[in-house]
Design a protein around this motif. Structure first.
Motif, PDB file in Angstrom:
ATOM      1  N   TRP A 281       0.838  -1.187   0.000  1.00 50.92           N
ATOM      2  CA  TRP A 281       0.000   0.000   0.000  1.00 50.92           C
ATOM      3  C   TRP A 281       0.879   1.245   0.000  1.00 50.92           C
ATOM      4  O   TRP A 281       1.898   1.280   0.700  1.00 50.92           O
ATOM      5  CB  TRP A 281      -0.867   0.031   1.249  1.00 50.92           C
ATOM      6  N   PRO A 282       0.479   2.288  -0.720  1.00 52.76           N
ATOM      7  CA  PRO A 282       1.233   3.552  -0.662  1.00 52.76           C
ATOM      8  C   PRO A 282       1.187   4.127   0.754  1.00 52.76           C
ATOM      9  O   PRO A 282       0.207   3.926   1.487  1.00 52.76           O
ATOM     10  CB  PRO A 282       0.485   4.467  -1.638  1.00 52.76           C
ATOM     11  N   GLU A 283       2.224   4.812   1.119  1.00 57.06           N
ATOM     12  CA  GLU A 283       2.346   5.388   2.466  1.00 57.06           C
ATOM     13  C   GLU A 283       1.146   6.266   2.832  1.00 57.06           C
ATOM     14  O   GLU A 283       0.633   6.206   3.947  1.00 57.06           O
ATOM     15  CB  GLU A 283       3.639   6.204   2.564  1.00 57.06           C
ATOM     16  N   TYR A 284       0.668   7.080   1.873  1.00 58.10           N
ATOM     17  CA  TYR A 284      -0.455   7.972   2.186  1.00 58.10           C
ATOM     18  C   TYR A 284      -1.739   7.197   2.484  1.00 58.10           C
ATOM     19  O   TYR A 284      -2.556   7.629   3.291  1.00 58.10           O
ATOM     20  CB  TYR A 284      -0.685   8.997   1.065  1.00 58.10           C
TER      21      TYR A 284
ATOM     22  N   ILE B  60      -1.844   4.161   3.921  1.00 60.40           N
ATOM     23  CA  ILE B  60      -1.636   3.617   5.273  1.00 60.40           C
ATOM     24  C   ILE B  60      -1.879   4.706   6.314  1.00 60.40           C
ATOM     25  O   ILE B  60      -2.552   4.482   7.317  1.00 60.40           O
ATOM     26  CB  ILE B  60      -0.224   3.015   5.402  1.00 60.40           C
ATOM     27  N   ASP B  61      -1.352   5.918   6.058  1.00 61.46           N
ATOM     28  CA  ASP B  61      -1.571   7.031   6.987  1.00 61.46           C
ATOM     29  C   ASP B  61      -3.051   7.378   7.099  1.00 61.46           C
ATOM     30  O   ASP B  61      -3.567   7.608   8.197  1.00 61.46           O
ATOM     31  CB  ASP B  61      -0.781   8.269   6.540  1.00 61.46           C
TER      32      ASP B  61
END
Length: 107
Positions: free
Chosen positions: A4-7, A9-10
């Motif tokens: 998953w892209p970091e954004y 996940i955030d």
């Protein structure tokens, strides 16, 4: 496999944190969902003996909670019931504490 892209996940972390202010609340919701599902299953979905075993085991484990833990869980269940739109699920949540042995005989 791509992660998953970091954004994302955030964003998911922020959503979960705002939806569940505590781990206890998240676990109470998950437990209620699982037991609500099991209690409502038809014989074709789950063998009745298996359903009873799971529900009795859950009640047994909940019976091991300390008085403070039972009070906290009961309070969370009451909050969940007040917020529940589905009348059948609200009734399940309202009866959860008594049905799963969280209340003392004097309650």
């Amino acid at each position: 496999m791509v992660g998953w892209p970091e954004y994302v996940i955030d964003l998911l972390g922020d959503l979960l944190t705002s939806a569940y202010p505590s781990l206890t609340r998240a676990l109470a919701e998950a437990l209620a969902d699982a037991l609500w599902f099991i209690e409502g299953t038809e014989d074709e979905q789950m063998h009745p003996d298996d359903a009873v075993t799971v529900l009795e085991n859950a009640a047994g484990l909940l019976g091991l909670l300390s008085e403070d833990q039972r009070a906290e869980l009961t309070s969370l269940l009451e909050e969940m019931a007040r917020a529940e739109a589905d009348p059948a699920r609200r009734e399940f949540l309202e009866g959860f504490a008594e049905g799963f042995g969280l209340l003392d005989d004097e309650d």
